[in-house]
Design an enzyme around this catalytic site. Structure first.
Site, PDB file in Angstrom:
ATOM      1  N   ASP A  46       0.813  -1.212   0.000  1.00 48.16           N
ATOM      2  CA  ASP A  46       0.000   0.000   0.000  1.00 48.16           C
ATOM      3  C   ASP A  46       0.849   1.265   0.000  1.00 48.16           C
ATOM      4  O   ASP A  46       2.026   1.258   0.373  1.00 48.16           O
ATOM      5  CB  ASP A  46      -0.886   0.028   1.253  1.00 48.16           C
ATOM      6  CG  ASP A  46      -2.112  -0.848   1.123  1.00 48.16           C
ATOM      7  OD1 ASP A  46      -2.158  -1.684   0.200  1.00 48.16           O
ATOM      8  OD2 ASP A  46      -3.028  -0.700   1.958  1.00 48.16           O
ATOM      9  N   ASP A  47       0.186   2.368  -0.388  1.00 43.89           N
ATOM     10  CA  ASP A  47       0.691   3.742  -0.210  1.00 43.89           C
ATOM     11  C   ASP A  47       1.812   4.120  -1.161  1.00 43.89           C
ATOM     12  O   ASP A  47       2.413   5.191  -0.994  1.00 43.89           O
ATOM     13  CB  ASP A  47       1.188   3.984   1.232  1.00 43.89           C
ATOM     14  CG  ASP A  47       0.134   3.679   2.287  1.00 43.89           C
ATOM     15  OD1 ASP A  47      -1.057   3.624   1.937  1.00 43.89           O
ATOM     16  OD2 ASP A  47       0.512   3.492   3.455  1.00 43.89           O
ATOM     17  N   HIS A  96      -5.642   3.159  -4.381  1.00 43.40           N
ATOM     18  CA  HIS A  96      -5.656   3.347  -2.932  1.00 43.40           C
ATOM     19  C   HIS A  96      -5.886   4.821  -2.589  1.00 43.40           C
ATOM     20  O   HIS A  96      -5.393   5.303  -1.568  1.00 43.40           O
ATOM     21  CB  HIS A  96      -4.340   2.840  -2.332  1.00 43.40           C
ATOM     22  CG  HIS A  96      -4.347   2.672  -0.842  1.00 43.40           C
ATOM     23  ND1 HIS A  96      -5.368   2.058  -0.163  1.00 43.40           N
ATOM     24  CD2 HIS A  96      -3.430   3.048   0.114  1.00 43.40           C
ATOM     25  CE1 HIS A  96      -5.094   2.043   1.137  1.00 43.40           C
ATOM     26  NE2 HIS A  96      -3.930   2.641   1.322  1.00 43.40           N
ATOM     27  N   HIS A 100      -4.960   9.588   0.454  1.00 42.46           N
ATOM     28  CA  HIS A 100      -5.171   8.763   1.638  1.00 42.46           C
ATOM     29  C   HIS A 100      -6.054   9.397   2.722  1.00 42.46           C
ATOM     30  O   HIS A 100      -5.736   9.318   3.917  1.00 42.46           O
ATOM     31  CB  HIS A 100      -3.825   8.358   2.249  1.00 42.46           C
ATOM     32  CG  HIS A 100      -3.853   7.033   2.950  1.00 42.46           C
ATOM     33  ND1 HIS A 100      -4.184   6.899   4.284  1.00 42.46           N
ATOM     34  CD2 HIS A 100      -3.599   5.776   2.516  1.00 42.46           C
ATOM     35  CE1 HIS A 100      -4.119   5.624   4.643  1.00 42.46           C
ATOM     36  NE2 HIS A 100      -3.764   4.916   3.577  1.00 42.46           N
ATOM     37  N   TYR A 137      -6.960   3.034   4.943  1.00 38.54           N
ATOM     38  CA  TYR A 137      -7.127   2.431   6.272  1.00 38.54           C
ATOM     39  C   TYR A 137      -8.029   1.194   6.247  1.00 38.54           C
ATOM     40  O   TYR A 137      -8.345   0.646   7.302  1.00 38.54           O
ATOM     41  CB  TYR A 137      -7.710   3.452   7.278  1.00 38.54           C
ATOM     42  CG  TYR A 137      -6.980   4.771   7.306  1.00 38.54           C
ATOM     43  CD1 TYR A 137      -5.747   4.892   7.936  1.00 38.54           C
ATOM     44  CD2 TYR A 137      -7.517   5.897   6.679  1.00 38.54           C
ATOM     45  CE1 TYR A 137      -5.066   6.111   7.957  1.00 38.54           C
ATOM     46  CE2 TYR A 137      -6.842   7.116   6.687  1.00 38.54           C
ATOM     47  CZ  TYR A 137      -5.627   7.211   7.316  1.00 38.54           C
ATOM     48  OH  TYR A 137      -4.948   8.409   7.324  1.00 38.54           O
ATOM     49  N   HIS A 190       3.926  -2.635   2.962  1.00 38.14           N
ATOM     50  CA  HIS A 190       4.155  -1.286   2.442  1.00 38.14           C
ATOM     51  C   HIS A 190       5.547  -1.200   1.818  1.00 38.14           C
ATOM     52  O   HIS A 190       6.527  -1.576   2.465  1.00 38.14           O
ATOM     53  CB  HIS A 190       4.037  -0.254   3.566  1.00 38.14           C
ATOM     54  CG  HIS A 190       2.701  -0.255   4.248  1.00 38.14           C
ATOM     55  ND1 HIS A 190       2.384  -1.145   5.273  1.00 38.14           N
ATOM     56  CD2 HIS A 190       1.586   0.492   4.029  1.00 38.14           C
ATOM     57  CE1 HIS A 190       1.136  -0.919   5.663  1.00 38.14           C
ATOM     58  NE2 HIS A 190       0.632   0.064   4.935  1.00 38.14           N
TER      59      HIS A 190
END
Length: 242
Positions: A46-47, A96, A100, A137, A190
């Site tokens: 993610d991210d 995603h 965020h 999240y 991540h």
């Protein structure tokens, strides 16, 4: 015919006989993985793309492993070359959001903009659009589900997390991942966590020795015969109804 010519013809015949077959004839096509029949695991990041994504991609390529990257549009725009490479090397790209935010505390217009801007950024960088959404999240509600459906995307969560963002320790990340790994599992990680990327070669080798095929989320979904519809969530969190 002279003795010299006869000798040259004999040498030529031997060379033709010993010549190797064309390379393409020696490389069998790799059979696709059937996650309903073998142990599969989806590593998801993610991210990103984070600053260490290039090293992670080198490792995945070395060990013939595939992953799914749930990307933030803001980082897609700042590191488009990584996104292009992810797609070119057979990894799956997911959405995603752009920056965020918590979708459950956001207005509908904000959620739509966050998703669309990321779709556009990935399309510009890699020539493809994500088919899967992971809300920031892992939080979603009915409004988020309806908006995901309008983008024709199911929402993908995870069966377990590596807790890499919390520990930032190579051994702890490896230990946790091995503890929670299960057939057709989806692991949250991540690629901005350096310790995750540093420990990935050893982790991949260990998982493969345990019989796991490291595949994309979509391959896991096929193995589970999930048949997700736009707006659906997988895996369904405890207490939720699809």
């Amino acid at each position: 015919m002279s003795r010299q010519i006869s000798s040259l013809l004999a040498i030529a015949a031997v060379c033709v006989t010993l010549a190797p077959a064309p390379a393409f004839a020696q490389t069998p096509k790799k059979a696709p993985v059937d996650c309903a029949e073998v142990k599969c695991l989806a590593l998801t990041f993610d991210d990103g793309p984070g600053q260490y994504a290039g090293t992670l991609l080198d490792t995945l390529k070395k060990y013939d492993a595939k992953a799914t990257f749930f990307l933030e549009g803001q980082y897609v725009n700042s590191r488009p070359a990584f996104v292009k490479r992810m797609a070119a090397e057979g990894h799956e790209l997911g959405n995603h959001s752009y920056s965020h935010p918590d979708f459950t505390k956001s207005e509908a217009a904000t959620i739509r903009t966050e998703i669309q801007k990321t779709q556009d950024a990935v399309k510009k960088a890699a020539g493809v659009e994500p088919k899967l959404l992971r809300p920031p999240y892992g939080l979603a509600d009915l409004q988020v589900s309806e908006i995901a459906a309008s983008f024709d995307m199911p929402m993908i969560l995870w069966t377990a997390g590596s807790e890499d963002w919390k520990t930032k320790n190579v051994e702890a990340i490896q230990k946790k991942t091995l503890e929670v790994a299960q057939p057709n599992g989806i692991i949250l990680m991540h690629d901005w966590v350096k310790q995750t990327v540093d420990g990935m070669p050893s982790l991949i080798k260990t998982l493969q020795k345990k019989g796991y095929h490291l595949v994309t989320v979509s391959e896991v979904l096929k193995g589970e015969n999930a048949n997700l519809q736009p707006g659906d969530t997988f895996p369904v969190p405890a207490g939720w109804e699809r």
